[in-house]
Design an enzyme around this catalytic site. Structure first.
Site, mmCIF file in Angstrom:
data_model
loop_
_atom_site.group_PDB
_atom_site.id
_atom_site.type_symbol
_atom_site.label_atom_id
_atom_site.label_comp_id
_atom_site.label_asym_id
_atom_site.label_seq_id
_atom_site.Cartn_x
_atom_site.Cartn_y
_atom_site.Cartn_z
ATOM 1 N N HIS A 257 0.846 -1.194 0.000
ATOM 2 C CA HIS A 257 0.000 0.000 0.000
ATOM 3 C C HIS A 257 0.884 1.247 0.000
ATOM 4 C CE1 HIS A 257 -4.102 1.731 1.157
ATOM 5 N NE2 HIS A 257 -3.300 2.776 1.033
ATOM 6 N N HIS B 274 1.168 5.032 -2.388
ATOM 7 C CA HIS B 274 0.604 5.866 -3.448
ATOM 8 C C HIS B 274 1.721 6.570 -4.218
ATOM 9 C CE1 HIS B 274 -3.723 5.716 -2.350
ATOM 10 N NE2 HIS B 274 -3.234 5.423 -1.148
ATOM 11 N N ASP C 248 1.572 9.223 -6.126
ATOM 12 C CA ASP C 248 1.549 10.676 -5.972
ATOM 13 C C ASP C 248 1.780 11.109 -4.529
ATOM 14 O OD1 ASP C 248 -0.873 9.662 -5.108
ATOM 15 O OD2 ASP C 248 -2.087 11.282 -5.923
ATOM 16 N N GLY D 250 -10.105 7.523 -1.921
ATOM 17 C CA GLY D 250 -10.812 8.775 -1.718
ATOM 18 C C GLY D 250 -11.625 8.705 -0.441
ATOM 19 N N HIS E 11 -9.885 0.609 -0.467
ATOM 20 C CA HIS E 11 -9.674 1.449 0.701
ATOM 21 C C HIS E 11 -10.920 1.342 1.586
ATOM 22 C CE1 HIS E 11 -6.215 3.325 -1.231
ATOM 23 N NE2 HIS E 11 -6.003 4.034 -0.133
ATOM 24 N N GLU F 86 -10.526 2.810 7.077
ATOM 25 C CA GLU F 86 -9.470 3.745 7.465
ATOM 26 C C GLU F 86 -10.039 4.796 8.412
ATOM 27 O OE1 GLU F 86 -6.191 6.785 5.441
ATOM 28 O OE2 GLU F 86 -7.850 6.014 4.241
ATOM 29 N N ASP G 16 1.834 3.980 2.820
ATOM 30 C CA ASP G 16 0.757 4.842 2.340
ATOM 31 C C ASP G 16 1.312 5.984 1.505
ATOM 32 O OD1 ASP G 16 -1.856 5.521 1.900
ATOM 33 O OD2 ASP G 16 -2.215 6.376 3.867
#
Length: 384
Positions: A23, A25, A27, A185, A212, A215, A304
């Site tokens: 996991h 990202h 960006d 998101g 996701h 969380e 993350d």
């Protein structure tokens, strides 16, 4: 003499240990200096800081601010400089290099192709650029003496309406570096059930996906991801702790959802530092990963967003060893969990476990035991 299994690893041992990341990202993991250079190249003038060190600090402080608006703003800046083919190739290559330098031997890195179209690229061009970057980064890592394999997870934004389109894209490129699908998101108000057509399509195609869930929104998000959508893994899933009751005498009772998650060996993509930033725990020592590990859930350790959290896989494990006294044996347990849960064929997962991960940890344990034994005889080698 301290036993080898009770030995808390030093930072250098943690860095050298083979690690698996599920996991992360794209960006959320740019180098601050790269953000500055890409912003200059594309004429993006809205960066809050123009010097790399100051910008990196700004990202971390924004993520720690407790303000959702400011946290989301951080991704606006990184996505803004990832709108050309060259930028995407560079960012993906540097991602693979940075992970390999940190001892990661296998990674699945996710990104939302729909967020990289402002410069005129098509969805296909975005995917091909990122895949090219990962292959370039793997090559550079090998040249530097590191081993890593990186797969992409294509993410659809849960507030948008392109999930089926992105799922079809993930299926189209599944033999060209794309390992699976994800939705991301805000959870609240945007349940995964809004995208059932995408998940049903992926199941018909026998493809892999994570969601996701759990969380911030809690148990309903987890239940929907599993029972309505059929997720293979839970992105975060940390709120499963809400279905676990610990009595004053230390006895533990699992609710039916928590028991189902454990019994079915559903992987939890836990991200300790990020979870603290979003309020899932007040400290590392209070993070649910401690109890989940004790109860033998399929827990994994992840980063993350390395830029926003100022972290790495090594940093996450360092913090966990400090909080829970984890050893190399614990690190190996988390790592094998993650490799078992990867979205690649079984024989390839097994080869990574038996040929890379287990030998890597065995070597570290043997080296430590040798130093301890040599030390007791007065022949400890000099540290170099």
């Amino acid at each position: 003499m301290t036993s080898q299994t009770s030995r808390i690893p030093a930072p250098e041992q943690i860095r050298r240990a083979p690690k698996v990341l599920l996991h992360d990202h794209l960006d959320g993991g740019l180098r601050p200096g790269t953000v500055v250079e890409l912003a200059r190249d594309c004429g993006y003038t809205a960066l809050p800081e123009q010097e790399a060190d100051k910008l990196g600090l700004w990202f971390r402080e924004a993520a720690d601010s407790g303000s959702l608006e400011r946290y989301l703003e951080t991704f606006a800046h990184t996505c803004a400089v990832m709108q050309t083919r060259d930028a995407l190739v560079r960012v993906a290559a540097e991602c693979a290099e940075d992970l390999a330098e940190d001892g990661v031997v296998y990674a699945e890195v996710r990104y939302a192709p729909e967020q990289h179209l402002e410069g005129g690229l098509t969805l296909e061009q975005v995917v091909e650029a990122v895949n090219e970057g990962f292959r370039l980064g793997e090559l550079r890592a090998r040249e530097a003496g590191h081993r890593i394999r990186v797969g992409a997870l294509l993410t659809a934004m849960r507030h948008a309406a392109r999930a089926l389109e992105i799922a079809e894209l993930a299926n189209r490129y599944r033999d060209e570096g794309v390992a699976g699908f994800d939705i991301a998101g805000a959870e609240a108000g945007f349940p995964p059930t809004r995208h059932l057509d995408a998940f049903e399509y992926l199941k018909r195609e026998n493809n892999h996906f994570t969601i996701h869930a759990g969380e911030a929104f809690g148990l309903p998000s987890i239940w929907q991801a599993l029972q309505w959508c059929g997720a293979d893994r839970l992105g975060h899933g940390v709120r499963i702790i809400d279905d676990i009751e610990v009595a004053d005498d230390g006895s533990v009772t699992l609710g039916r959802l928590a028991a189902y998650v454990r019994d079915k060996r559903i992987p939890l993509e836990l991200c300790p530092t990020s979870n603290l930033q979003t309020g899932a725990a007040a400290s590392y020592a209070e993070h649910p990963i401690g109890l989940l590990r004790t109860l033998h859930f399929r827990a994994t350790v992840n980063t993350d967003n390395r830029l926003m959290s100022g972290t790495s896989m090594s940093r996450e494990f360092e913090l966990l060893t400090e909080a829970f006294g984890y050893t190399l044996d614990d690190m190996q347990w988390f790592t094998v969990n993650a490799m078992k849960s990867a979205f690649i064929p079984f024989d390839e997962r097994l080869a990574m476990i038996n040929d890379v991960i287990k030998p890597g940890y065995a070597e570290l344990k043997s080296a430590w035991l040798f130093r301890q034994t040599a030390g007791t005889s007065g022949n400890a080698p000099e540290e170099g």
